[in-house]
Write a protein that holds these residues in place. Structure first.
Motif, PDB file in Angstrom:
ATOM      1  N   GLU A   1      -4.403   5.374   6.496  1.00  0.00           N
ATOM      2  CA  GLU A   1      -4.615   6.695   5.898  1.00  0.00           C
ATOM      3  C   GLU A   1      -3.528   7.011   4.878  1.00  0.00           C
ATOM      4  OE1 GLU A   1      -6.843   8.866   9.663  1.00  0.00           O
ATOM      5  OE2 GLU A   1      -4.656   8.773   9.600  1.00  0.00           O
ATOM      6  N   ALA A   2      -2.302   6.622   5.157  1.00  0.00           N
ATOM      7  CA  ALA A   2      -1.206   6.857   4.214  1.00  0.00           C
ATOM      8  C   ALA A   2      -1.430   6.082   2.916  1.00  0.00           C
ATOM      9  CB  ALA A   2       0.129   6.464   4.843  1.00  0.00           C
ATOM     10  N   ILE A   3      -1.892   4.860   3.029  1.00  0.00           N
ATOM     11  CA  ILE A   3      -2.165   4.059   1.833  1.00  0.00           C
ATOM     12  C   ILE A   3      -3.237   4.728   0.984  1.00  0.00           C
ATOM     13  CG2 ILE A   3      -3.145   1.877   1.014  1.00  0.00           C
ATOM     14  CD1 ILE A   3      -1.725   0.553   3.472  1.00  0.00           C
ATOM     15  N   MET A   4      -4.317   5.166   1.625  1.00  0.00           N
ATOM     16  CA  MET A   4      -5.395   5.803   0.866  1.00  0.00           C
ATOM     17  C   MET A   4      -4.941   7.143   0.284  1.00  0.00           C
ATOM     18  SD  MET A   4      -7.673   3.553   0.705  1.00  0.00           S
ATOM     19  CE  MET A   4      -9.029   4.454  -0.065  1.00  0.00           C
ATOM     20  N   CYS A   5      -4.102   7.861   0.987  1.00  0.00           N
ATOM     21  CA  CYS A   5      -3.556   9.112   0.476  1.00  0.00           C
ATOM     22  C   CYS A   5      -2.712   8.837  -0.768  1.00  0.00           C
ATOM     23  CB  CYS A   5      -2.733   9.805   1.553  1.00  0.00           C
ATOM     24  SG  CYS A   5      -2.026  11.393   1.042  1.00  0.00           S
ATOM     25  N   ARG A   6      -1.853   7.849  -0.680  1.00  0.00           N
ATOM     26  CA  ARG A   6      -1.007   7.492  -1.833  1.00  0.00           C
ATOM     27  C   ARG A   6      -1.860   7.033  -3.019  1.00  0.00           C
ATOM     28  NH1 ARG A   6       2.540   6.084   2.578  1.00  0.00           N
ATOM     29  NH2 ARG A   6       4.522   7.170   2.255  1.00  0.00           N
ATOM     30  N   PHE A   7      -2.935   6.315  -2.734  1.00  0.00           N
ATOM     31  CA  PHE A   7      -3.845   5.886  -3.797  1.00  0.00           C
ATOM     32  C   PHE A   7      -4.499   7.095  -4.464  1.00  0.00           C
ATOM     33  CE2 PHE A   7      -8.109   4.220  -5.104  1.00  0.00           C
ATOM     34  CZ  PHE A   7      -7.659   3.418  -6.146  1.00  0.00           C
TER      35      PHE A   7
ATOM     36  N   LEU B   1      -0.241  -1.905  -4.049  1.00  0.00           N
ATOM     37  CA  LEU B   1      -1.504  -2.633  -3.964  1.00  0.00           C
ATOM     38  C   LEU B   1      -1.428  -3.789  -2.969  1.00  0.00           C
ATOM     39  CD1 LEU B   1      -4.387  -2.959  -4.980  1.00  0.00           C
ATOM     40  CD2 LEU B   1      -3.483  -4.371  -6.834  1.00  0.00           C
ATOM     41  N   PHE B   2      -0.309  -4.483  -2.929  1.00  0.00           N
ATOM     42  CA  PHE B   2      -0.183  -5.618  -2.014  1.00  0.00           C
ATOM     43  C   PHE B   2      -0.184  -5.155  -0.552  1.00  0.00           C
ATOM     44  CE2 PHE B   2       1.654  -7.059  -6.016  1.00  0.00           C
ATOM     45  CZ  PHE B   2       0.820  -8.150  -6.255  1.00  0.00           C
ATOM     46  N   LYS B   3       0.477  -4.060  -0.289  1.00  0.00           N
ATOM     47  CA  LYS B   3       0.457  -3.486   1.063  1.00  0.00           C
ATOM     48  C   LYS B   3      -0.961  -3.038   1.408  1.00  0.00           C
ATOM     49  CE  LYS B   3       2.783  -0.134   4.017  1.00  0.00           C
ATOM     50  NZ  LYS B   3       3.838   0.889   4.096  1.00  0.00           N
ATOM     51  N   ALA B   4      -1.644  -2.448   0.433  1.00  0.00           N
ATOM     52  CA  ALA B   4      -3.020  -2.005   0.656  1.00  0.00           C
ATOM     53  C   ALA B   4      -3.913  -3.184   1.040  1.00  0.00           C
ATOM     54  CB  ALA B   4      -3.562  -1.316  -0.603  1.00  0.00           C
TER      55      ALA B   4
ATOM     56  N   ARG C   1     -13.972  -1.826   3.627  1.00  0.00           N
ATOM     57  CA  ARG C   1     -14.510  -0.625   2.980  1.00  0.00           C
ATOM     58  C   ARG C   1     -13.479   0.012   2.050  1.00  0.00           C
ATOM     59  NH1 ARG C   1     -14.411   4.550   2.880  1.00  0.00           N
ATOM     60  NH2 ARG C   1     -16.233   5.832   2.546  1.00  0.00           N
ATOM     61  N   GLU C   2     -12.259   0.182   2.541  1.00  0.00           N
ATOM     62  CA  GLU C   2     -11.213   0.813   1.733  1.00  0.00           C
ATOM     63  C   GLU C   2     -10.816  -0.067   0.545  1.00  0.00           C
ATOM     64  OE1 GLU C   2     -11.043   0.503   5.080  1.00  0.00           O
ATOM     65  OE2 GLU C   2     -11.230   2.579   5.736  1.00  0.00           O
ATOM     66  N   ILE C   3     -10.755  -1.373   0.774  1.00  0.00           N
ATOM     67  CA  ILE C   3     -10.444  -2.284  -0.332  1.00  0.00           C
ATOM     68  C   ILE C   3     -11.506  -2.183  -1.407  1.00  0.00           C
ATOM     69  CG2 ILE C   3     -10.274  -4.731  -0.969  1.00  0.00           C
ATOM     70  CD1 ILE C   3      -8.836  -5.154   1.743  1.00  0.00           C
ATOM     71  N   LYS C   4     -12.774  -2.071  -0.998  1.00  0.00           N
ATOM     72  CA  LYS C   4     -13.861  -1.933  -1.980  1.00  0.00           C
ATOM     73  C   LYS C   4     -13.718  -0.638  -2.771  1.00  0.00           C
ATOM     74  CE  LYS C   4     -18.849  -2.123  -2.598  1.00  0.00           C
ATOM     75  NZ  LYS C   4     -18.675  -1.849  -3.979  1.00  0.00           N
ATOM     76  N   VAL C   5     -13.313   0.443  -2.120  1.00  0.00           N
ATOM     77  CA  VAL C   5     -13.093   1.716  -2.814  1.00  0.00           C
ATOM     78  C   VAL C   5     -12.060   1.531  -3.926  1.00  0.00           C
ATOM     79  CG1 VAL C   5     -12.118   4.040  -2.542  1.00  0.00           C
ATOM     80  CG2 VAL C   5     -13.791   3.187  -0.883  1.00  0.00           C
ATOM     81  N   ILE C   6     -10.975   0.850  -3.611  1.00  0.00           N
ATOM     82  CA  ILE C   6      -9.924   0.600  -4.609  1.00  0.00           C
ATOM     83  C   ILE C   6     -10.438  -0.325  -5.699  1.00  0.00           C
ATOM     84  CG2 ILE C   6      -7.653  -0.457  -4.971  1.00  0.00           C
ATOM     85  CD1 ILE C   6      -6.927   0.603  -2.134  1.00  0.00           C
TER      86      ILE C   6
END
Length: 103
Positions: free
Chosen positions: A56-62, A78-81, A88-93
């Motif tokens: 959730e923190a990664i997606m918030c930061r994104f 991005l590498f941490k993500a 699903r989240e990787i596809k969003v990015i």
């Protein structure tokens, strides 16, 4: 999906697109934004980042990187993500990187 009604009188087109994107992809982050005043709520973001999961923190930061156009430094990595997020989240990015429209 029932879209939230973001009126053009208070949001610029790219901000409205962001609000819809946020609702579709990370609805749990919606309380961190005040779309009526066209801003994110810094204190709530700080509090959220101190208690949420790594994913959730990664997606918030994104999301913050998109909203602030990278001006505010919330350390999206991005590498941490790629290491922590699910497909699903990787596809969003990936989708946003393929078709950038940021704020």
């Amino acid at each position: 999906m029932n879209k939230m009604n973001y009126q053009p009188h208070n949001l610029l087109p790219h901000e409205a697109r962001f609000a819809i994107w946020l609702e579709e992809n990370t609805p749990y982050l919606l309380p961190l934004w005040d779309f009526e005043n066209r801003r994110y709520i810094r204190d709530q973001v700080t509090n959220y980042l101190s208690v949420c999961s790594t994913e959730e923190a990664i997606m918030c930061r994104f999301a913050l990187a998109i909203w602030t156009n990278g001006i505010e430094d919330y350390d999206f990595n991005l590498f941490k993500a790629m290491r922590y997020l699910g497909d699903r989240e990787i596809k969003v990015i990936q989708d946003l990187v393929k078709d950038p429209w940021g704020c």
